[in-house]
Design a protein around this motif. Structure first.
Motif, short mmCIF file in Angstrom:
data_model
loop_
_atom_site.label_atom_id
_atom_site.label_comp_id
_atom_site.label_asym_id
_atom_site.label_seq_id
_atom_site.Cartn_x
_atom_site.Cartn_y
_atom_site.Cartn_z
N ALA A 105 -35.51 -31.18 13.74
CA ALA A 105 -35.91 -30.66 15.06
C ALA A 105 -35.41 -31.62 16.12
CB ALA A 105 -37.43 -30.52 15.16
N GLY A 106 -35.03 -31.06 17.26
CA GLY A 106 -34.57 -31.91 18.36
C GLY A 106 -34.07 -31.06 19.51
N GLY A 107 -33.61 -31.73 20.54
CA GLY A 107 -33.11 -30.98 21.69
C GLY A 107 -32.66 -31.89 22.82
N PHE A 108 -32.21 -31.24 23.90
CA PHE A 108 -31.75 -32.00 25.07
C PHE A 108 -31.94 -31.17 26.33
CE2 PHE A 108 -28.02 -29.93 23.06
CZ PHE A 108 -27.68 -29.05 24.09
N ILE A 109 -32.07 -31.90 27.44
CA ILE A 109 -32.01 -31.28 28.77
C ILE A 109 -30.89 -32.02 29.51
CG2 ILE A 109 -33.21 -30.89 30.97
CD1 ILE A 109 -35.86 -30.85 29.38
N ILE A 110 -29.91 -31.26 29.98
CA ILE A 110 -28.78 -31.84 30.71
C ILE A 110 -28.80 -31.25 32.11
CG2 ILE A 110 -26.25 -31.99 30.82
CD1 ILE A 110 -26.29 -31.65 27.71
N GLN A 111 -28.85 -32.12 33.12
CA GLN A 111 -28.98 -31.64 34.50
C GLN A 111 -27.87 -32.20 35.38
OE1 GLN A 111 -33.10 -32.77 35.52
NE2 GLN A 111 -33.67 -30.67 35.02
N MET A 112 -27.33 -31.33 36.24
CA MET A 112 -26.34 -31.77 37.22
C MET A 112 -27.08 -32.24 38.47
SD MET A 112 -23.85 -31.10 35.30
CE MET A 112 -22.59 -31.75 36.40
N MET A 113 -26.77 -33.41 38.91
CA MET A 113 -27.40 -33.96 40.11
C MET A 113 -26.78 -33.34 41.37
SD MET A 113 -29.81 -36.06 39.19
CE MET A 113 -30.23 -34.67 38.17
N PRO A 114 -27.53 -33.34 42.50
CA PRO A 114 -26.97 -32.77 43.74
C PRO A 114 -25.62 -33.41 44.08
CG PRO A 114 -29.29 -33.30 44.03
CD PRO A 114 -28.90 -33.86 42.70
N GLY A 115 -24.67 -32.58 44.46
CA GLY A 115 -23.34 -33.08 44.84
C GLY A 115 -22.47 -33.49 43.67
#
Length: 296
Positions: free
Chosen positions: A174-184
């Motif tokens: 089991a596992g996972g990730f959250i990948i987020q683009m920062m503003p700009g």
């Protein structure tokens, strides 16, 4: 591979990443609730998501609750998470087990259902908690939370969550990730990450191969200036105590407490999150009643 959560950045800080292996944590939760395979996958994905989102909280006193209730046989899943990567949760119907979906995978979306809402409650010690709510998009959990981040928090995000249930009903990975683009953020970097995520296998495939969470991230962010900032050990942890349960018991009100006491009853309360049972004898109920009267 023991459980580990890492926080990282890539592409000169344009991309924020939280990723974890949560096999032992999910195993613990699934064992406590005696989950059938589909229920195990649903609860496991939610516990993993909770761990990742809890680690994004700013202050150590903050907490976060995710609720998904879509009218399916799972009868709703709730998890509460904290900044130290600890999490607890429960599923309304731990016995739900559906035939595989069209992709041959456990049908989490079918179990949760799509006629309902995803609710995210952040308690940051303010007078009112922050509540974000969106309609359920797929019931598969990862897609729904990506949609939540994009709509409610205006942060384009990719959320990958995986739970592999073994033939003996234990959790193989089991596992996972959250990948987020920062503003700009650089749009080319966003396109590259999207392309690589479409190209990769399920996160559990890499865990079963023995890859560490850092190696999985290196694979996704090759040549993208990946920097691991810190790491924590995620864990399934319930913070219930007899005192807390007693306070909940008191909250039913003097009238009902008096009725229970006069009927010479004993009461047993069970914690939803860890199934610990707390018994209150008739004598103890009398003590609680006195306490509640003196508080008035």
């Amino acid at each position: 591979m023991s459980d580990k959560l890492v926080r990282a950045i890539a592409s000169n800080g344009d991309i924020r990443i939280i990723a974890a292996i949560t096999t032992e944590l999910v195993n613990e939760g699934v064992k406590i609730h005696e989950c059938a395979p589909t229920a195990a996958a649903a609860l496991g994905r939610m516990l993993t998501a909770g761990t990742l989102m809890g680690a994004m909280l700013k202050s150590e006193k903050d907490s976060l609750t995710i609720q998904m209730s879509g009218g399916g046989e799972a009868k709703g899943v709730v998890v509460t998470a904290y900044p130290d990567a600890s999490v607890k949760g429960y599923i309304g119907n731990p016995k739900v087990d559906l035939p595989a979906n069209s992709k041959g995978k456990l049908d989490v979306g079918g179990a949760i259902g799509i006629n309902g809402k995803v609710t995210v409650i952040k308690d940051m010690g303010l007078r009112e908690p922050y509540v974000g709510q969106i309609p359920i998009y797929s019931g598969e959990v990862g897609d729904d939370l990506a949609y939540y981040f994009t709509v409610s928090e205006q942060t384009p995000s990719a959320v990958g969550l995986g739970v592999l249930v073994d033939t003996d009903l234990s959790i193989k990975a089991a596992g996972g990730f959250i990948i987020q683009m920062m503003p700009g953020a650089n749009e080319l970097a966003a396109d590259l990450v999207t392309y690589r995520l479409q190209d990769m296998k399920s996160v559990t495939d890499y865990i079963v191969q023995g890859m560490s969470i850092e190696e999985i991230l290196q694979f996704i962010f090759e040549d993208m200036d990946l920097k691991i900032l810190d790491n924590m050990t995620p864990k399934y942890q319930c913070d219930c105590t007899r005192d807390k349960v007693e306070r909940i018991f008191m909250s039913i009100g003097e009238k009902d407490l008096t009725e229970i006491y006069n009927e010479n009853k004993t009461e047993e309360l069970k914690c939803h999150f860890c199934n610990t049972r707390y018994e209150f004898t008739n004598e103890q109920i009398g003590e609680i009643l006195k306490k509640s009267e003196s508080d008035d």
